[in-house]
Design a protein around this motif. Structure first.
Motif: not given
Ligand SMILES: C[S@@+](CC[C@H](N)C(=O)[O-])C[C@H]1O[C@@H](n2cnc3c(N)ncnc32)[C@H](O)[C@@H]1O
Length: 216
Positions: A5, A21, A24, A45-46, A72, A90, A94, A111
């Motif tokens: 991070l 986006i 988390d 976040d979704i 979202a 992600l 995705e 990333q």
């Molecule tokens: C592995 S975590 C990564 C969190 C943070 N971005 C990081 O890098 O530490 C992935 C997050 O993305 C969210 N997520 C997955 N698909 C998504 C989407 N289509 N739109 C928004 N959030 C999404 C998940 O709910 C989860 O909280």
């Protein structure tokens, strides 16, 4: 904050409206706001459960009207266009889907956890300028970071650059070698299994061939 991070945060450029986006926990947005890198920030976040963590972390900025939290899918729920967008943790596919259904922002930090090749190909096709595209380490884990702008790209990545990243091939780092040595070991182990389909075997062997050409 983890080293992953921290590395991501170091690459976030200054802008007006920042969006995280798939935020988390919200640590990156906290960094952006505490370093004065934007006028206002969106946490998205979704998952409502994930977003609650970020809302808690950033409750003071939210109360001050500097930060807004949105449940979202991708960028769809954002009430305004962000000029700086972070999508981290992600898969590459995705991330492509989110950008395709939303927009390619002026500046981005991505990333991808895997399928980096697809993401690079997408960004190339969009004419993006990849200012940074490299592998870094956090302990024994390796990550790729792609940061750039939505204009000025030359669409001139070769197939190998799409696969490995241009910056990695031009100035390979210990993290880059570490990642592909780890991948090579994994692939050899998969390929030693007998119950692989012909298609999987071919895909894994072709991946291995590419890595072997690096002469690690
Ligand atoms: C592995 S975590 C990564 C969190 C943070 N971005 C990081 O890098 O530490 C992935 C997050 O993305 C969210 N997520 C997955 N698909 C998504 C989407 N289509 N739109 C928004 N959030 C999404 C998940 O709910 C989860 O909280």
């Amino acid at each position: 904050m983890t080293e992953r991070l921290a590395e991501i945060c170091r690459r976030i450029p200054r802008g007006k409206v920042f969006a995280d986006i798939g935020c988390d926990h919200g640590y990156c947005t906290r960094y952006v706001l505490s370093h004065g890198l934007c006028e206002r920030a969106y946490l998205s976040d979704i998952s409502a459960g994930s977003l609650r963590k970020a809302e808690k972390l950033l409750s003071r900025s939210i109360a001050a009207g500097k930060c807004f939290a949105v449940v979202a899918d991708g960028m769809k729920g954002l009430p305004e266009r962000a000029d700086v967008v972070l999508i981290a943790g992600l898969g590459g596919e995705e991330i492509v889907k989110i950008l395709e259904e939303g927009y390619l922002p002026e500046k981005f930090v991505l990333q991808p956890m895997h399928n980096q090749e697809k993401l690079r190909a997408y960004l190339m096709a969009k004419g993006a300028n990849l200012m940074r595209d490299y592998t870094f380490a956090d302990g024994n884990y390796y990550y790729d970071l792609i940061a750039g702008e939505n204009a000025g790209g030359k669409k001139d990545y070769t197939g190998e650059e799409l696969f490995f990243g241009r910056e990695n091939l031009r100035s390979p780092s210990p993290a880059f070698y570490g990642k592909w040595r780890q991948e090579e070991t994994k692939l050899r182990s998969y390929l030693s299994r007998e119950n692989l389909s012909e298609k999987s075997r071919e895909e894994l062997a072709s991946r291995l061939e590419r890595i072997e050409a690096l002469h690690l």
